[in-house]
Motif scaffolding. Structure first.
Motif, PDB file in Angstrom:
ATOM      1  N   ARG A   1       0.820  -1.199   0.000  1.00 34.39           N
ATOM      2  CA  ARG A   1       0.000   0.000   0.000  1.00 34.39           C
ATOM      3  C   ARG A   1       0.864   1.264   0.000  1.00 34.39           C
ATOM      4  N   SER A   2       1.945   1.228   0.762  1.00 38.09           N
ATOM      5  CA  SER A   2       2.827   2.393   0.793  1.00 38.09           C
ATOM      6  C   SER A   2       4.219   2.010   1.251  1.00 38.09           C
ATOM      7  N   MET A   3       5.157   2.858   0.858  1.00 35.56           N
ATOM      8  CA  MET A   3       6.536   2.725   1.338  1.00 35.56           C
ATOM      9  C   MET A   3       6.898   4.042   2.017  1.00 35.56           C
ATOM     10  N   VAL A   4       7.645   3.947   3.115  1.00 29.41           N
ATOM     11  CA  VAL A   4       8.009   5.131   3.882  1.00 29.41           C
ATOM     12  C   VAL A   4       9.469   5.015   4.304  1.00 29.41           C
ATOM     13  N   SER A   5      10.181   6.126   4.275  1.00 30.45           N
ATOM     14  CA  SER A   5      11.520   6.155   4.862  1.00 30.45           C
ATOM     15  C   SER A   5      11.567   7.223   5.939  1.00 30.45           C
ATOM     16  N   VAL A   6      12.064   6.854   7.104  1.00 32.18           N
ATOM     17  CA  VAL A   6      12.233   7.830   8.179  1.00 32.18           C
ATOM     18  C   VAL A   6      13.643   7.723   8.746  1.00 32.18           C
ATOM     19  N   GLY A   7      14.067   8.766   9.438  1.00 24.42           N
ATOM     20  CA  GLY A   7      15.408   8.807   9.999  1.00 24.42           C
ATOM     21  C   GLY A   7      15.499   8.076  11.331  1.00 24.42           C
ATOM     22  N   ASP A   8      16.696   8.093  11.919  1.00 23.43           N
ATOM     23  CA  ASP A   8      16.931   7.410  13.191  1.00 23.43           C
ATOM     24  C   ASP A   8      16.456   8.280  14.353  1.00 23.43           C
ATOM     25  N   SER A   9      15.180   8.613  14.381  1.00 26.11           N
ATOM     26  CA  SER A   9      14.632   9.413  15.479  1.00 26.11           C
ATOM     27  C   SER A   9      13.437   8.683  16.070  1.00 26.11           C
ATOM     28  N   ARG A  10      13.405   8.579  17.402  1.00 28.53           N
ATOM     29  CA  ARG A  10      12.363   7.830  18.086  1.00 28.53           C
ATOM     30  C   ARG A  10      10.967   8.291  17.658  1.00 28.53           C
ATOM     31  N   GLU A  11      10.741   9.619  17.657  1.00 25.17           N
ATOM     32  CA  GLU A  11       9.415  10.152  17.342  1.00 25.17           C
ATOM     33  C   GLU A  11       9.034   9.802  15.908  1.00 25.17           C
ATOM     34  N   ALA A  12       9.973   9.981  14.978  1.00 22.95           N
ATOM     35  CA  ALA A  12       9.650   9.739  13.567  1.00 22.95           C
ATOM     36  C   ALA A  12       9.328   8.265  13.335  1.00 22.95           C
ATOM     37  N   ILE A  13      10.093   7.366  13.986  1.00 28.72           N
ATOM     38  CA  ILE A  13       9.856   5.932  13.787  1.00 28.72           C
ATOM     39  C   ILE A  13       8.511   5.552  14.401  1.00 28.72           C
ATOM     40  N   LEU A  14       8.274   5.995  15.647  1.00 30.53           N
ATOM     41  CA  LEU A  14       7.002   5.684  16.323  1.00 30.53           C
ATOM     42  C   LEU A  14       5.814   6.166  15.498  1.00 30.53           C
ATOM     43  N   ASP A  15       5.900   7.408  15.045  1.00 31.57           N
ATOM     44  CA  ASP A  15       4.822   8.028  14.295  1.00 31.57           C
ATOM     45  C   ASP A  15       4.520   7.229  13.022  1.00 31.57           C
TER      46      ASP A  15
ATOM     47  N   GLY B   1      18.302  -0.014  11.118  1.00 32.51           N
ATOM     48  CA  GLY B   1      18.311   0.454  12.495  1.00 32.51           C
ATOM     49  C   GLY B   1      18.571  -0.622  13.527  1.00 32.51           C
ATOM     50  N   LEU B   2      19.078  -1.799  13.079  1.00 37.56           N
ATOM     51  CA  LEU B   2      19.299  -2.899  14.029  1.00 37.56           C
ATOM     52  C   LEU B   2      20.781  -3.134  14.315  1.00 37.56           C
ATOM     53  N   GLY B   3      21.643  -2.251  13.843  1.00 34.71           N
ATOM     54  CA  GLY B   3      23.084  -2.441  14.013  1.00 34.71           C
ATOM     55  C   GLY B   3      23.531  -2.280  15.451  1.00 34.71           C
ATOM     56  N   PRO B   4      24.834  -2.459  15.690  1.00 30.65           N
ATOM     57  CA  PRO B   4      25.338  -2.425  17.071  1.00 30.65           C
ATOM     58  C   PRO B   4      25.638  -1.016  17.581  1.00 30.65           C
ATOM     59  N   THR B   5      25.527   0.013  16.739  1.00 29.15           N
ATOM     60  CA  THR B   5      25.935   1.350  17.201  1.00 29.15           C
ATOM     61  C   THR B   5      24.776   2.115  17.827  1.00 29.15           C
ATOM     62  N   LYS B   6      25.128   3.224  18.479  1.00 27.90           N
ATOM     63  CA  LYS B   6      24.157   3.958  19.291  1.00 27.90           C
ATOM     64  C   LYS B   6      23.018   4.569  18.485  1.00 27.90           C
ATOM     65  N   ASP B   7      23.287   4.890  17.196  1.00 28.05           N
ATOM     66  CA  ASP B   7      22.234   5.529  16.415  1.00 28.05           C
ATOM     67  C   ASP B   7      21.198   4.512  15.930  1.00 28.05           C
ATOM     68  N   ASP B   8      21.426   3.219  16.177  1.00 24.00           N
ATOM     69  CA  ASP B   8      20.462   2.207  15.761  1.00 24.00           C
ATOM     70  C   ASP B   8      19.452   1.984  16.878  1.00 24.00           C
ATOM     71  N   ILE B   9      18.283   2.639  16.753  1.00 24.18           N
ATOM     72  CA  ILE B   9      17.338   2.638  17.869  1.00 24.18           C
ATOM     73  C   ILE B   9      16.045   1.894  17.549  1.00 24.18           C
ATOM     74  N   THR B  10      15.984   1.220  16.396  1.00 21.65           N
ATOM     75  CA  THR B  10      14.757   0.515  16.021  1.00 21.65           C
ATOM     76  C   THR B  10      14.305  -0.447  17.120  1.00 21.65           C
ATOM     77  N   LYS B  11      15.271  -1.155  17.726  1.00 25.08           N
ATOM     78  CA  LYS B  11      14.900  -2.175  18.709  1.00 25.08           C
ATOM     79  C   LYS B  11      14.223  -1.560  19.933  1.00 25.08           C
ATOM     80  N   ASP B  12      14.732  -0.414  20.392  1.00 29.83           N
ATOM     81  CA  ASP B  12      14.097   0.243  21.538  1.00 29.83           C
ATOM     82  C   ASP B  12      12.675   0.670  21.193  1.00 29.83           C
ATOM     83  N   VAL B  13      12.500   1.186  19.978  1.00 31.77           N
ATOM     84  CA  VAL B  13      11.164   1.622  19.564  1.00 31.77           C
ATOM     85  C   VAL B  13      10.223   0.416  19.470  1.00 31.77           C
TER      86      VAL B  13
END
Lengths: 418, 418
Positions: free
Chosen positions: B38-52, B69-81
């Motif tokens: 239905r749609s494709m979306v790209s968002v940045g590594d930001s908690r609010e943008a991913i949640l939204d 966003g699943l890598g080992p570095t700090k900017d990969d926050i997908t898992k927390d979201v």
């Protein structure tokens, strides 16, 4: 802060038939102009989906750029949706775009069909930015909240060609800080190693200079230095002085202080010094020649190449001695050097580069998969080096080819400076 | 109807550094399984943008697939979201993924760092689908409305490798109609010409068979026949019988009735008939050899190639007579045939293919830009044909190479059937 959304319109993206390259190109251009992209969206050729996405993005971003859906066929409905969104009640013909359309079609020996003629008609409340490269006009309108939408064609070279005009339009409408950017291209260092090497310099950077690491398999790492507050002599001088310090740390690891490719850099070195080049490719199978010849004007220095996939071709065409192959194997220092010497002699070039390795996952008993020997030959001798990568076949071929171009570049530079 | 959303997470997409190829691959796989995107979306590594974005897509689509966003570095926050979205209150270690991670790192001679160890920890309410190709687990959870989210790694070969397991998981959770698909690959006809040619057959198709035209510059046109209601013997027989009719109309224009490439098809013909191949490339500059050698096992039939960019190489290495070039020009029927004969003789192959043309926009006085002469040579003689394209330099090179492979294919087939 001014932010942008990029929207791709078209069923061909949603069914996965086409990879969307427009969005990344637009995002890069916006980023260079100091406008961050907040989101990218792709929707199909459906009125509801397009309306829904564009309304949402216009409510959240000051600038919305769409691509696609402007063609002459019935499924291209972007223009009708723009009419609805802009509050237009009728379509008007744009004489400038009509003239461009007629010129393009007649230059290709094509008749102007009714469907083409319709392309020059636009919703009355849309401003037209003429598209010099195609038959569909670029359209723009301002939403009630002041956000501005730009509709670009989906054909990649038309979308790219429209960007300078669109950016100029954006600059007239929004107060955008001028940005001072400088790109430095580095090859042959992993991101972590590069970061460690330049850490003291990076830590001492003036706070107004921002540094970004942008890695790419074919280009290495692009280091981008930016000052977000102006492009006056002061900012330029500040960035230039930091750039000089960086160059003194990295030396020849930097292959370009513009946003260049390895193949264009190698080409420039050969052209400026009146030198000629030949290649002998085994595992890279033509990729080095392909990269070199994507550069316009390559015929001035690139004589040609031999892809020696079969051992017989290595021996009979390139003159690699059978004993060398028997004693050391095809994937060996001796094999690579014999290939480089062979193609240099055969094609009569000043320099040559050669590759022999294993692009796939399987080894040959002597070397694991992902191993490549790269050799270069020139008027004063030869040199070879072994590299290892751990990717799939296609990605390994790309990395081998890029590394070969870089190895050649460093060899020729050292000879020119000797 | 079950629909899906594909979400890409990561700043590197939004700044245009990386072109997103995952989304189109995932969309293709979903489409083949009968699940429209239905749609494709790209968002940045930001908690609010991913949640939204994820909340919105989960509310509208039954299936949401994310990458990145699943890598080992700090900017990969997908898992927390994902933890937040799934209502998890703590992380638990997944022993299976931990074992895979340890194996992968030790096979590369790398130590297990604390950041790697953290990758095997997942939100307690997420189900894990083990990722056999990388260190980050694939996670899934069901939202309150019954929609299911799958989080895949961003590394393209890991994302692609995860798809079969994810599709199996989807089939267990949702009632998805089995789909009967068949792809037919056609080269050498424009979409409009093909459509006209097969119109009577298309009009007479049973209503349950859906036909799609999917054009691609390197592959020609993929015709996809689908029945959306089952994969039993009945549906298979129905599609097979229509396929036979299509084959009798298009004959050799069809190069594959699987989803194959031209280079793989050419390779199969040569391999099955124990024949060998060589190439001589001028304007395609190595692209034909590159395409042929991306096929694993190409060394069984592809001996190699000569890229003869300089006239001297055409004359001295390939033996093109100087008089031929003087009289007819480099871009000519005679020039192309002499190149094909020359490389066949030089490399001792059964067949050869050669290209000479103008990939850029500029002409040479005799031919406009976009012109290419393609020649083939074999044990019983030679043949050449002129083609014209109107794209930019890179795209013309791709079209020339694909057309050369198709011209070669048709020539060899006609000789084998003679």
């Amino acid at each position: 802060m001014i932010q942008a959304s990029v929207c791709t319109i078209g069923d061909e993206i949603l069914i996965g038939q086409v990879v969307d390259t427009n969005s990344s190109r637009i995002a890069r251009a916006l980023g260079e102009a100091g406008i961050p992209v907040r989101s990218m969206v792709s929707v199909g050729d459906s009125r509801e989906a397009i309306l829904d996405a564009l309304r949402r993005e216009l409510s959240k971003s000051s600038i919305v750029i769409t691509t696609g859906g402007l063609g002459p066929t019935k499924d291209d409905i972007t223009k009708d949706v723009l009419g609805e969104l802009s509050g237009s009640t009728r379509m008007v013909e744009n004489p400038q775009q009509r003239e461009i359309m007629e010129q393009i079609l007649s230059s290709r020996g094509l008749q102007v069909l009714e469907s083409n003629r319709r392309q020059a008609w636009v919703p009355e409340r849309c401003e037209v930015i003429p598209n010099k490269l195609g038959t569909a006009p670029i359209m723009s309108f301002t939403a009630d909240n002041g956000s501005v939408l730009y509709a670009l064609p989906g054909v990649p070279h038309e979308a790219a060609g429209a960007l300078p005009d669109v950016l100029e339009h954006i600059r007239r409408r929004f107060a955008i800080n001028d940005i001072c950017h400088r790109n430095v291209m580095v090859y042959g260092l992993a991101e972590s190693a590069l970061s460690e090497l330049i850490a003291p310099w990076e830590d001492a950077l003036p706070p107004e200079i921002h540094l970004a690491y942008l890695p790419d398999p074919l280009k290495g790492i692009r280091l981008r230095l930016s000052i977000y507050s102006g492009t006056s002599a002061k900012e330029n001088a500040l960035i230039d002085s930091e750039l000089e310090k960086l160059k003194s740390i990295l030396g020849n690891r930097i292959y370009s202080d513009a946003d260049d490719t390895l193949e264009a850099t190698v080409g420039r070195i050969f052209k400026e010094n009146g030198l000629t080049l030949a290649a002998a490719e085994s595992c890279t199978g033509g990729e080095i020649a392909h990269l070199l010849t994507t550069v316009s004007g390559a015929s001035e220095y690139f004589l040609g190449s031999v892809t020696s996939y079969a051992i017989k071709v290595k021996e009979e065409v390139l003159g690699v001695p059978a004993e060398t192959i028997e004693k050391f194997g095809v994937v060996s220092e001796e094999g690579a050097i014999a290939m480089a010497k062979g193609v240099r002699r055969l094609l009569g070039s000043d320099y040559s580069v050669a590759t022999t390795g294993l692009a796939g996952a399987e080894g040959d008993g002597r070397n694991p998969g992902g191993t490549v020997w790269i050799a270069v030959a020139g008027p004063n001798g030869e040199k070879a080096h072994k590299f290892s990568y751990h990717n799939d076949r296609k990605r390994n071929i790309q990395r081998f080819a890029a590394t070969a171009l870089d190895f050649l570049r460093l060899f020729v530079l050292s000879e020119l400076n000797a």
